[in-house]
Write a protein that holds these residues in place. Structure first.
Motif, PDB file in Angstrom:
ATOM      1  N   HIS A  58     -13.355   1.208   4.222  1.00  0.00           N
ATOM      2  CA  HIS A  58     -13.765  -0.137   3.815  1.00  0.00           C
ATOM      3  C   HIS A  58     -12.552  -1.068   3.836  1.00  0.00           C
ATOM      4  O   HIS A  58     -12.585  -2.141   4.452  1.00  0.00           O
ATOM      5  N   GLU A  59     -11.488  -0.627   3.168  1.00  0.00           N
ATOM      6  CA  GLU A  59     -10.291  -1.468   3.083  1.00  0.00           C
ATOM      7  C   GLU A  59      -9.653  -1.649   4.471  1.00  0.00           C
ATOM      8  O   GLU A  59      -9.198  -2.742   4.814  1.00  0.00           O
ATOM      9  N   PRO A 109      -7.605 -13.600  14.135  1.00  0.00           N
ATOM     10  CA  PRO A 109      -6.770 -14.713  13.671  1.00  0.00           C
ATOM     11  C   PRO A 109      -5.267 -14.475  13.754  1.00  0.00           C
ATOM     12  O   PRO A 109      -4.526 -15.393  14.038  1.00  0.00           O
ATOM     13  N   LEU A 110      -4.831 -13.246  13.498  1.00  0.00           N
ATOM     14  CA  LEU A 110      -3.391 -13.033  13.361  1.00  0.00           C
ATOM     15  C   LEU A 110      -2.750 -12.821  14.731  1.00  0.00           C
ATOM     16  O   LEU A 110      -3.192 -11.973  15.499  1.00  0.00           O
ATOM     17  N   GLU A 114      -1.521   4.464  -3.333  1.00  0.00           N
ATOM     18  CA  GLU A 114      -2.347   3.361  -2.834  1.00  0.00           C
ATOM     19  C   GLU A 114      -2.308   3.273  -1.313  1.00  0.00           C
ATOM     20  O   GLU A 114      -2.904   2.362  -0.725  1.00  0.00           O
ATOM     21  N   TYR A 136       0.874  -1.195   0.000  1.00  0.00           N
ATOM     22  CA  TYR A 136       0.000   0.000   0.000  1.00  0.00           C
ATOM     23  C   TYR A 136       0.898   1.227   0.000  1.00  0.00           C
ATOM     24  O   TYR A 136       1.078   1.868   1.029  1.00  0.00           O
ATOM     25  N   VAL A 196     -11.472  -4.197   6.329  1.00  0.00           N
ATOM     26  CA  VAL A 196     -11.140  -5.543   5.835  1.00  0.00           C
ATOM     27  C   VAL A 196      -9.840  -6.022   6.469  1.00  0.00           C
ATOM     28  O   VAL A 196      -9.733  -7.155   6.929  1.00  0.00           O
ATOM     29  N   GLN A 249      -9.838  -6.907  10.455  1.00  0.00           N
ATOM     30  CA  GLN A 249     -10.406  -8.148  10.976  1.00  0.00           C
ATOM     31  C   GLN A 249      -9.304  -9.144  11.347  1.00  0.00           C
ATOM     32  O   GLN A 249      -9.477  -9.955  12.257  1.00  0.00           O
ATOM     33  N   TYR A 250      -8.148  -9.053  10.649  1.00  0.00           N
ATOM     34  CA  TYR A 250      -7.084 -10.017  10.936  1.00  0.00           C
ATOM     35  C   TYR A 250      -6.412  -9.730  12.277  1.00  0.00           C
ATOM     36  O   TYR A 250      -5.841 -10.604  12.888  1.00  0.00           O
TER      37      TYR A 250
END
Lengths: 610, 216
Positions: free
Chosen positions: B58-59, B141-142, B42, B38, B62, B65-66
């Motif tokens: 939004h990104e 999760p991470l 970006e 990124y 996303v 969540q990890y």
């Protein structure tokens, strides 16, 4: 005396040896320096971008290969006339790309000539057209997405070989029929064999009209002033054997007067054959002019200034220079054995590929026309048997004169041996100086026939990063299952690292359609959807919706999973299609099972490291 | 007190009000998140406006969540900050109608209250950033990502991201408005304590605005 002689001899030989040795050291150093400077020219550091896209036709691979120039790095394959399961292109019966290709003809094609759209004599970065020689089709590729946008069958054509856009407007693309046949009666009598040069609307690819010829039309190149388009004809004999095709001493370059053909169509002077207006030259004088050239010519290339057409001799060691306005032959310089194609720089030079000599020959156009014997500027060896060659921007009005690609038919010992068949090979040649320099060679799948360069500046900011969400796309949170008898539509979304739904129920034998929308908003976040034991794989780019119908198999559990490694939970990105026996109760719910239920099943015993 | 000074102070008050008004539509604060994948244009960006949060949310959600980070949909500041700025703007604009001495004090008061509002908003923001970086989903999760607190101004590294934060144009405008209000108050103070150059009489309520009307 003997000793003196001997020592003299020894001294001489030592001196000679030393001289030789130092000479070879100098040669080696020079060669090493040249290699180093060539390596520098093609070295593009990781993360840096190439100056050019090179679009290479894929030949019997049925698509288009995209390379970066000068690094010669392979970037993408654009699937066109052949399914590509890995890309989810036309591999799933019933999907949009499958149906479109199927409707146009066979699921394989033989691509030959990539052609870029132009505006005012420059590439405009809108489209790339490509032909399928084997099945008489033309496709248009969008350069916003680098995906095939349209495929159309061209009526009345067999062997759609030469392809070019009518310049300067690009109103039409035209395609040449190389393989003569009887498309009126569908008979087998060679006397009735004809070919057509077909003019297609450049956007819809609908065939607008055709001009009928006796014999065939091979390679195509458009004039620049909106009047003539040119094609070489190697079989004016209209023969059906190779001996017959080389019978005459002269064949021709055909010049079609496009405005005259348009006028004839408008005035009704045509015969409608298989739905297409076909203009016959004997009914419309002037629409077709045949310019005699040595027998069995091959390439046909109009100079950037639009003044000349070059017909490469193939069997004759010459290039015929034809005035593109008066259609008179002005010169026929000898260039070497097996001239096939000619391309141009911005300094008045032509570069002709010599198939038999395995060379690119650089020659000065004006000198050749004036009869100056010094018109040959340089020759360079290529490896081996070069077919097409193309210099950057050569078919625009403004060639850039920096790079030239040589598309070689044989690579022999150029790469590590990989069996009896060797890869196709291309060479990148620096033509910015007086002398040409072969800078790099790179292999490819079979078999690029022609290439075209596009400066990356032309596409700067034009290539989309994500697809626009369509109105029919499934939105996050609005996923659903719609059951209508045995037809089940699953409206699914995907985003890192989840498919929603993660499960759905169907009956064995149900006709299931997955409508999968990738709701990612950043580029490169492509997800795949593979369904185990069903042969289904699709690729969905960010913002894109793909639809794939299939028939549910025998009762059981079938996992679907993401095939494009997307995230830390890529492997966990999967779901289940639960197939029940016919007649069993199925639920329309797509809600995931409750936590207790997911934890309820037997588990791997606790892992211990003792 | 001469008319010019009064006009100037009124104009400055209105200007401060204008700046505050414009600041309602500009970001107060921004955050840039850069990672190897990124980079440049970006990079992920968040802009905080007085009333809303915008950018690549939004990104970021996303990705969050990890690591179990939850970005709130709204912030408490969005409920009171626009009102505070709006009231301050209205007050600043109409301060010219107040008597000079009251005007001076009220402008100083507005400036102080505005500064206080900014400090409270920033303090709240700092707590919110501590909160998102520490009260994370334990089932994320991470593993291996430490708790973190992005600073209001500065840089921090979280997982593979370099996070850089800074003030936005809106904060600049509010700062400028505060400066204008204090300048106005200062000008008024100077004028009110000055003496008349014509008669040496100290300026005050009893002194006519036009020195020509004074008895010789």
């Amino acid at each position: 005396m003997k000793i003196t002689c001997l020592s003299a001899l020894l001294a001489t030989s030592t001196a000679l040896f030393t001289a030789c040795n130092s000479d070879s050291t100098a040669t080696k150093q020079k060669a090493a320096a040249q290699t180093a400077s060539a390596a520098q020219r093609v070295y593009v550091a990781p993360g840096k971008l190439d100056d050019y896209y090179a679009f290479l036709s894929g030949g019997q691979s049925g698509g288009v290969f995209v390379y970066g120039i000068p690094s010669c790095r392979f970037i993408k394959e654009i699937a066109v006339f052949e399914p590509r399961a890995g890309l989810g292109y036309a591999n799933n019966p019933g999907s949009e790309s499958y149906l479109r290709l199927k409707e146009s003809g066979p699921m394989w094609g033989d691509t030959h000539h990539p052609v870029l759209s132009q505006t005012n004599g420059r590439y405009d970065g809108r489209w790339l057209w490509i032909n399928d020689k084997a099945n008489g089709r033309v496709a248009r590729i969008s350069l916003r997405t680098f995906e095939t946008a349209v495929i159309r069958k061209v009526p009345n054509i067999q062997g759609a070989h030469g392809l070019d856009a009518w310049l300067p407007s690009c109103k039409y693309v035209y395609v040449n029929g190389e393989l003569e046949h009887d498309f009126v009666q569908n008979g087998t009598d060679p006397q009735q064999y004809r070919s057509v040069i077909a003019f297609l609307d450049s956007e819809s690819l609908e065939t607008k009209f055709e001009v009928m010829i006796v014999g065939n039309a091979d390679i195509a190149s458009s004039g620049k002033d909106g009047r003539y388009v040119f094609s070489t004809m190697y079989n004016t004999e209209n023969a059906v054997t190779s001996e017959g095709m080389i019978e005459r001493d002269k064949d021709a370059v055909a010049a079609i007067d496009v405005p005259l053909a348009e006028k004839a169509v408008a005035e009704g002077k045509f015969t409608r054959i298989n739905g297409v207006p076909v203009v016959k030259p004997d009914e419309v004088p002037g629409v077709l002019t045949l310019i005699p050239v040595p027998k069995n010519p091959h390439g046909c290339n109009v100079t950037p200034d639009g003044n000349y057409v070059m017909a490469s001799g193939k069997l004759s060691p010459t290039v015929t220079i034809i005035d593109a306005h008066s259609l008179k032959v002005v010169a026929e310089p000898e260039v070497g054995l097996g001239p096939l194609h000619t391309t141009f720089d911005n300094r008045g030079n032509a570069y002709t590929s010599l198939f038999i000599d395995s060379q690119i020959v650089k020659w000065n156009i004006q000198k050749a026309i004036k009869g100056d014997p010094t018109y040959i500027v340089d020759r360079v060896d290529v490896h081996y048997n070069v077919g097409h060659t193309k210099a950057a921007g050569s078919d625009t009005s403004y060639p850039s004169g920096d790079w030239l690609i040589s598309l070689n038919k044989l690579s022999k010992g150029m790469y590590l041996p990989v069996g009896p068949a060797m890869p196709e090979s291309q060479e990148l040649i620096d033509i910015s100086g007086e002398k040409m320099r072969v800078i790099a060679a790179f292999p490819s799948l079979s078999e690029p026939h022609d290439a075209v360069f596009l400066s990356r500046q032309v596409l700067a900011d034009k290539v989309v990063q994500t697809y626009e969400i369509t109105p029919t796309a499934t939105k996050l949170g609005e996923e659903k299952l719609v059951r209508n008898g045995t037809q089940v539509d699953v409206y699914m979304t995907c985003i890192r690292s989840k498919f929603v739904p993660e499960q759905f129920e169907v009956h064995s034998g149900d006709r299931v359609t997955i409508h999968l929308t990738n709701v990612e908003t950043v580029r490169d976040m492509t997800h795949g959807f593979a369904l185990a034991e069903h042969g289904i794989n699709i690729a969905v780019d960010p913002g894109q919706t793909q639809v794939v119908p299939f028939t549910a198999g025998a009762p059981g559990t079938y996992w679907y999973y993401c095939t494009w490694f997307c995230s830390a939970l890529h492997l966990e990105m999967r779901g289940r299609m639960l197939v029940k026996p016919i007649g069993a109760t199925v639920s329309d719910s797509i809600a995931p099972p409750t936590l207790e239920k997911t934890q309820g099943g037997p588990k791997q015993d606790k892992v211990s490291y003792e | 007190m001469n008319k010019t000074s009064i006009r100037i102070s009124t104009a400055l008050g209105i200007a401060a009000a204008g700046l505050l008004g414009v600041s309602l539509w500009l970001p107060l604060w921004h955050m840039k998140m850069e990672a190897p994948q990124y980079q440049g244009n970006e990079a992920l960006r968040v802009r905080i406006y007085p009333h809303a949060m915008r950018g690549d949310l939004h990104e970021i959600r996303v990705l969050n969540q990890y690591v179990g980070v939850t970005i709130p949909d709204s912030l408490p500041q969005f409920h009171w900050l626009p009102t505070a700025l709006g009231v301050a703007a209205v007050f600043s604009a109409f301060a010219g109608l107040l008597p000079v001495t009251v005007r001076r004090r009220s402008l100083v008061g507005t400036a102080v209250l505005l500064s206080l509002a900014l400090v409270i908003a920033a303090g709240q923001a700092q707590w919110q950033m501590y909160d998102v970086g520490h009260h994370r989903n334990p089932h994320a999760p991470l593993q291996g990502v430490q708790n973190f607190t992005p600073p209001i101004l500065g840089k921090v590294k979280v997982a593979n991201f370099e996070i850089e934060t800074g003030l936005g144009a809106g904060t600049g405008l509010i700062g400028a408005a505060i400066a204008l209000q204090l300048t106005t108050a200062f000008v008024l103070r100077e004028r009110s304590s000055a003496t008349c150059r014509v008669c040496g009489h100290p300026f005050g309520a009893a002194h006519p605005a036009n020195p020509a009307e004074l008895p010789a």
